[in-house]
Design a protein around this motif. Structure first.
Motif, mmCIF file in Angstrom:
data_model
loop_
_atom_site.group_PDB
_atom_site.id
_atom_site.type_symbol
_atom_site.label_atom_id
_atom_site.label_comp_id
_atom_site.label_asym_id
_atom_site.label_seq_id
_atom_site.Cartn_x
_atom_site.Cartn_y
_atom_site.Cartn_z
ATOM 1 N N HIS A 117 -12.584 -50.098 73.990
ATOM 2 C CA HIS A 117 -11.536 -48.944 73.844
ATOM 3 C C HIS A 117 -10.164 -49.561 73.534
ATOM 4 O O HIS A 117 -9.322 -49.012 72.249
ATOM 5 C CB HIS A 117 -11.784 -47.904 74.696
ATOM 6 N N TRP A 118 -9.551 -50.316 74.282
ATOM 7 C CA TRP A 118 -8.403 -50.841 74.193
ATOM 8 C C TRP A 118 -8.093 -51.766 72.659
ATOM 9 O O TRP A 118 -7.126 -51.515 72.322
ATOM 10 C CB TRP A 118 -8.041 -51.786 75.332
ATOM 11 N N GLY A 119 -9.154 -52.146 72.222
ATOM 12 C CA GLY A 119 -9.069 -52.806 71.086
ATOM 13 C C GLY A 119 -8.778 -51.996 69.839
ATOM 14 O O GLY A 119 -8.138 -52.018 69.041
ATOM 15 N N VAL A 120 -9.715 -51.033 70.027
ATOM 16 C CA VAL A 120 -9.805 -49.924 68.734
ATOM 17 C C VAL A 120 -8.147 -49.220 68.802
ATOM 18 O O VAL A 120 -7.380 -49.023 67.873
ATOM 19 C CB VAL A 120 -10.631 -48.736 69.028
ATOM 20 N N ALA A 121 -7.679 -48.916 70.331
ATOM 21 C CA ALA A 121 -6.340 -48.289 70.345
ATOM 22 C C ALA A 121 -5.152 -49.323 69.820
ATOM 23 O O ALA A 121 -4.189 -48.877 69.349
ATOM 24 C CB ALA A 121 -6.003 -48.005 71.717
ATOM 25 N N SER A 122 -5.511 -50.581 69.812
ATOM 26 C CA SER A 122 -4.449 -51.549 69.158
ATOM 27 C C SER A 122 -4.354 -51.614 67.917
ATOM 28 O O SER A 122 -3.202 -52.005 67.498
ATOM 29 C CB SER A 122 -4.946 -52.941 69.822
ATOM 30 N N ILE A 123 -5.039 -51.045 67.224
ATOM 31 C CA ILE A 123 -5.131 -50.964 65.873
ATOM 32 C C ILE A 123 -5.396 -49.672 65.100
ATOM 33 O O ILE A 123 -5.472 -49.375 63.886
ATOM 34 C CB ILE A 123 -6.097 -51.926 65.108
#
Length: 366
Positions: A126-132
């Motif tokens: 989820h954090w990876g998606v949020a980063s972009i």
């Protein structure tokens, strides 16, 4: 109406884990219903062929390459390496934090989807998606969660406080948070409760083969499938009680687990407690369907519900539920006499049919 859906997940076929089952079954059913489904996940053996056979477009997330700290040595050295290993997880979510960078890279060129569904655990997905994240990638972002992160109740250690900032950061960006049960909602910050939708785990029941033969009535066979957590999902009291029973009582307790170390001390002098090799889920369900009843070791609190209960529901066996520190020996004794009056009450099986689960996800897509 056909939707274009992107699923981003760490766990996927052929991995044998609850979150892998979640992502795999969902992607299969969405594609079966005619939606255009793309899955971004690790390039495991057989995954590209599996996706092709099921009408899914596979794209590689890349592999996790950051080395995991290893517990090694003896005595003080072993204790030191154990501490280093544990603290690297607690302080940095290492090595799974690499998923943030892998997901960000994988999404750089993705555009024009109706929905992006990210599947955790682990939460760095989820954090990876949020980063972009931007609406150029998809019209709606659905973050599918298993156990809560900051609100988890059954790990030995809570996440450190600063991960609360990370959780709030990603939750502000997401359109929906999906959780498996109503009780799960309490594991998330209250300001995000309006974004939460309850969507259970789902399976295609027609794909599951259960045992139809005669049962062996010479002994009682019962089983458990899942991991153990000391002081929480803890088998020690139950195993001690089983070992105290007369050898004249014919039973076998079959245990499928990734944490055999919590069982080994109790099987040295008995053949009635049997550690089994891990098997694929389809084979596990077939073996469980041969048994007289199944055992559940309860979590602490209400926010985390063991996914194994869905498997137990599918095989349609009585369930003996054990709470650590509150072993009811009379109830156990009754089960050993085929008296299931006190069996655990499970929800309606239809809640977990994959066609119903997939429809709930599609209903969130504009």
């Amino acid at each position: 109406m056909t939707k274009k859906i992107l699923v981003v997940t760490n766990g996927f076929y052929p991995e044998n884990s609850p979150r892998s089952f979640r992502a795999t079954e969902l992607a299969k059913e969405l594609a079966r219903k005619g939606h255009r489904v793309t899955v971004i996940t690790h390039p495991r053996p057989g995954v590209a062929t599996f996706c092709s056979q099921n009408g899914i477009t596979f794209k590689s997330l890349g592999n996790l390459t950051w080395a995991s700290p290893k517990v090694k040595g003896v005595g003080v050295i072993r204790l030191f390496t154990r501490i280093i290993t544990r603290f690297s997880q607690l302080l940095l979510e290492y090595p799974k934090i690499q998923l943030v960078f892998l997901v960000k890279k994988a999404l750089k060129t993705e555009r024009g989807y109706d929905a992006l569904i990210s599947v955790a655990v682990p939460y760095p997905i989820h954090w990876g998606v949020a980063s972009i994240w931007s609406k150029k990638i998809a019209k709606v972002w659905i973050a599918d969660c298993g156990d809560p992160y900051m609100g988890q109740e059954n790990d030995s250690f809570k996440p450190l406080f600063y991960f609360g900032w990370v959780e709030k950061w990603f939750c502000k960006k997401v359109d929906y948070l999906t959780v498996p049960t109503e009780n799960s909602i309490g594991g998330y910050y209250s300001q995000f409760h309006p974004k939460i939708k309850v969507i259970p785990q789902g399976f295609r029941f027609e794909d599951i083969q259960l045992y139809q033969g005669e049962k062996d009535n010479s002994k009682l066979v019962f089983g458990y499938a899942g991991m153990f957590i000391p002081g929480r999902r803890d088998p020690s009291e139950f195993l001690q009680f089983l070992n105290s029973l007369s050898s004249a009582i014919p039973f076998e307790f079959h245990i499928y687990t990734t944490t055999p170390q919590f069982v080994l001390p109790y099987i040295k002098n008995t053949s009635r407690i049997v550690l089994k090799d891990l098997v694929p889920r389809e084979k596990l369900l077939y073996e469980l369907s041969k048994m007289n009843f199944l055992v559940n070791f309860e979590n602490v609190g209400n926010t985390q519900t063991p996914s194994k209960l869905i498997d137990y529901l599918i095989v349609d066996k009585p369930v003996l539920s054990i709470k650590y520190g509150q072993l009811n020996e009379a109830v156990v004794a009754a089960f050993l006499k085929n008296d299931y009056t006190s069996q655990m009450v499970l929800p309606d099986k239809n809640n977990y049919r994959i066609e119903n689960v997939a429809a709930k996800f599609v209903a969130l897509i504009p």
